[in-house]
Design a protein around this motif. Sequence first.
Motif, PDB file in Angstrom:
ATOM      1  N   PRO A  32       0.813  -1.231   0.000  1.00 39.99           N
ATOM      2  CA  PRO A  32       0.000   0.000   0.000  1.00 39.99           C
ATOM      3  C   PRO A  32       0.841   1.274   0.000  1.00 39.99           C
ATOM      4  O   PRO A  32       0.464   2.277  -0.617  1.00 39.99           O
ATOM      5  CB  PRO A  32      -0.820  -0.118   1.289  1.00 39.99           C
ATOM      6  CG  PRO A  32      -0.863  -1.577   1.584  1.00 39.99           C
ATOM      7  CD  PRO A  32       0.456  -2.115   1.124  1.00 39.99           C
ATOM      8  N   GLU A  33       1.987   1.239   0.677  1.00 39.88           N
ATOM      9  CA  GLU A  33       2.833   2.436   0.709  1.00 39.88           C
ATOM     10  C   GLU A  33       3.417   2.716  -0.668  1.00 39.88           C
ATOM     11  O   GLU A  33       3.465   3.874  -1.111  1.00 39.88           O
ATOM     12  CB  GLU A  33       3.944   2.257   1.745  1.00 39.88           C
ATOM     13  CG  GLU A  33       4.740   3.532   1.982  1.00 39.88           C
ATOM     14  CD  GLU A  33       5.762   3.402   3.103  1.00 39.88           C
ATOM     15  OE1 GLU A  33       6.249   4.442   3.574  1.00 39.88           O
ATOM     16  OE2 GLU A  33       6.070   2.250   3.502  1.00 39.88           O
ATOM     17  N   ARG A  35       2.115   1.869  -3.513  1.00 41.44           N
ATOM     18  CA  ARG A  35       0.991   2.307  -4.340  1.00 41.44           C
ATOM     19  C   ARG A  35       0.641   3.774  -4.071  1.00 41.44           C
ATOM     20  O   ARG A  35       0.418   4.554  -4.997  1.00 41.44           O
ATOM     21  CB  ARG A  35      -0.208   1.404  -4.069  1.00 41.44           C
ATOM     22  CG  ARG A  35      -1.388   1.640  -5.008  1.00 41.44           C
ATOM     23  CD  ARG A  35      -2.520   0.670  -4.711  1.00 41.44           C
ATOM     24  NE  ARG A  35      -3.039   0.879  -3.359  1.00 41.44           N
ATOM     25  CZ  ARG A  35      -3.165  -0.090  -2.456  1.00 41.44           C
ATOM     26  NH1 ARG A  35      -2.783  -1.322  -2.729  1.00 41.44           N
ATOM     27  NH2 ARG A  35      -3.674   0.189  -1.259  1.00 41.44           N
ATOM     28  N   GLU A  36       0.616   4.145  -2.800  1.00 45.34           N
ATOM     29  CA  GLU A  36       0.249   5.521  -2.441  1.00 45.34           C
ATOM     30  C   GLU A  36       1.286   6.530  -2.924  1.00 45.34           C
ATOM     31  O   GLU A  36       0.950   7.671  -3.262  1.00 45.34           O
ATOM     32  CB  GLU A  36       0.089   5.615  -0.930  1.00 45.34           C
ATOM     33  CG  GLU A  36      -1.145   4.874  -0.407  1.00 45.34           C
ATOM     34  CD  GLU A  36      -1.125   4.694   1.096  1.00 45.34           C
ATOM     35  OE1 GLU A  36      -0.217   5.268   1.746  1.00 45.34           O
ATOM     36  OE2 GLU A  36      -1.987   3.974   1.634  1.00 45.34           O
ATOM     37  N   VAL A  37       2.556   6.112  -2.967  1.00 46.65           N
ATOM     38  CA  VAL A  37       3.604   7.010  -3.451  1.00 46.65           C
ATOM     39  C   VAL A  37       3.551   7.155  -4.963  1.00 46.65           C
ATOM     40  O   VAL A  37       3.689   8.267  -5.503  1.00 46.65           O
ATOM     41  CB  VAL A  37       4.995   6.490  -3.009  1.00 46.65           C
ATOM     42  CG1 VAL A  37       6.108   7.247  -3.735  1.00 46.65           C
ATOM     43  CG2 VAL A  37       5.166   6.644  -1.501  1.00 46.65           C
ATOM     44  N   GLU A  39       1.042   6.201  -7.372  1.00 46.50           N
ATOM     45  CA  GLU A  39      -0.173   6.510  -8.123  1.00 46.50           C
ATOM     46  C   GLU A  39      -0.315   7.986  -8.469  1.00 46.50           C
ATOM     47  O   GLU A  39      -0.720   8.320  -9.584  1.00 46.50           O
ATOM     48  CB  GLU A  39      -1.396   5.995  -7.366  1.00 46.50           C
ATOM     49  CG  GLU A  39      -1.561   4.483  -7.493  1.00 46.50           C
ATOM     50  CD  GLU A  39      -2.817   3.965  -6.822  1.00 46.50           C
ATOM     51  OE1 GLU A  39      -3.379   4.698  -5.968  1.00 46.50           O
ATOM     52  OE2 GLU A  39      -3.229   2.848  -7.134  1.00 46.50           O
ATOM     53  N   PRO A  40       0.021   8.920  -7.557  1.00 43.47           N
ATOM     54  CA  PRO A  40      -0.092  10.341  -7.932  1.00 43.47           C
ATOM     55  C   PRO A  40       0.872  10.768  -9.037  1.00 43.47           C
ATOM     56  O   PRO A  40       0.663  11.816  -9.658  1.00 43.47           O
ATOM     57  CB  PRO A  40       0.220  11.077  -6.617  1.00 43.47           C
ATOM     58  CG  PRO A  40      -0.069  10.083  -5.539  1.00 43.47           C
ATOM     59  CD  PRO A  40       0.320   8.767  -6.119  1.00 43.47           C
ATOM     60  N   ASP A  69      -5.050  -6.458  -7.620  1.00 42.50           N
ATOM     61  CA  ASP A  69      -4.401  -5.450  -8.460  1.00 42.50           C
ATOM     62  C   ASP A  69      -3.351  -6.136  -9.320  1.00 42.50           C
ATOM     63  O   ASP A  69      -2.337  -6.623  -8.816  1.00 42.50           O
ATOM     64  CB  ASP A  69      -3.742  -4.372  -7.582  1.00 42.50           C
ATOM     65  CG  ASP A  69      -3.321  -3.146  -8.364  1.00 42.50           C
ATOM     66  OD1 ASP A  69      -2.920  -3.293  -9.531  1.00 42.50           O
ATOM     67  OD2 ASP A  69      -3.392  -2.030  -7.805  1.00 42.50           O
ATOM     68  N   HIS A 111       9.085   6.643  -0.551  1.00 45.99           N
ATOM     69  CA  HIS A 111       9.031   8.058  -0.911  1.00 45.99           C
ATOM     70  C   HIS A 111      10.321   8.538  -1.586  1.00 45.99           C
ATOM     71  O   HIS A 111      10.331   9.606  -2.215  1.00 45.99           O
ATOM     72  CB  HIS A 111       8.756   8.914   0.336  1.00 45.99           C
ATOM     73  CG  HIS A 111       7.364   8.743   0.871  1.00 45.99           C
ATOM     74  ND1 HIS A 111       7.032   7.734   1.750  1.00 45.99           N
ATOM     75  CD2 HIS A 111       6.218   9.441   0.634  1.00 45.99           C
ATOM     76  CE1 HIS A 111       5.742   7.826   2.049  1.00 45.99           C
ATOM     77  NE2 HIS A 111       5.234   8.838   1.383  1.00 45.99           N
TER      78      HIS A 111
END
Length: 257
Positions: A32-33, A35-37, A39-40, A69, A111
Amino acid sequence: MTTTSEAAEGSLDLSIVVPVYNEEESLPLLWPEIREVLEPTGLRFEVIFVDDGSRDRSAEIVRAFHEADRRVRLVRLKANAGETAATDAGFRSVRGRHVVVMDADLQNDPHDIPVMLRHLEQWDAVTGWRVNRAAGDSWVRRLSSRIANRVRNRLSAETVQDSGCTFRAFRRECLRDLVLYKGFHRFIPTLLKIRGFRVIEVPVNHRPRRFGQSKYGIGNRALRAFVDLLVVRWMKDRLLRYEVAEDLGGDASGAPR
């Protein structure tokens, strides 16, 4: 979600290779981390988890990620073969224009990935430098790493600050003809430099280990890494160095007419 056409050879922007060995507690936090980094950023990416013969539920967890996914892939080795083998298996499976390799234990920070990728606009490869290792490792590991770096640099004529950091990014062409042997994942930046690629070392975040224990210690890597280092030095010393001054009558392919 990535379509079949987007997943075709060379159509992805980024492949992330994650060697995994008994990381069932870390994986539900890591994916999830990542993906969150990413996707934007709008990047078309895949994450390849390479299960190196884990004895826990690591492979099962990655299968569940894949079902939810399709950007998640699982490459599972038949038996534990070591980090270099898992890294190599991941490299041979990538489809992205750029490639990142990172650990599964949450000590590497996703990140940092966008920053590393920006350096690939001018460099062929980026290797991490864990400037703040005090935050993630014991003083024994920091001291042993500092000594190992000095020895490696002295024998290999390198200036790498943190040769033990395996958080790296590459242009895919760097990996095309890269041949690795057991333990050689530590020396990938040097191996690339030998082949003429441009490598830069950049600071990366280093986080405390949250689960389990490190797979490496002073006892199980010092002698082996030293022997590997001697091999790398031999390779550098025996490298063919020459320039062609004239090639009269040769065609573009270099084959005889």
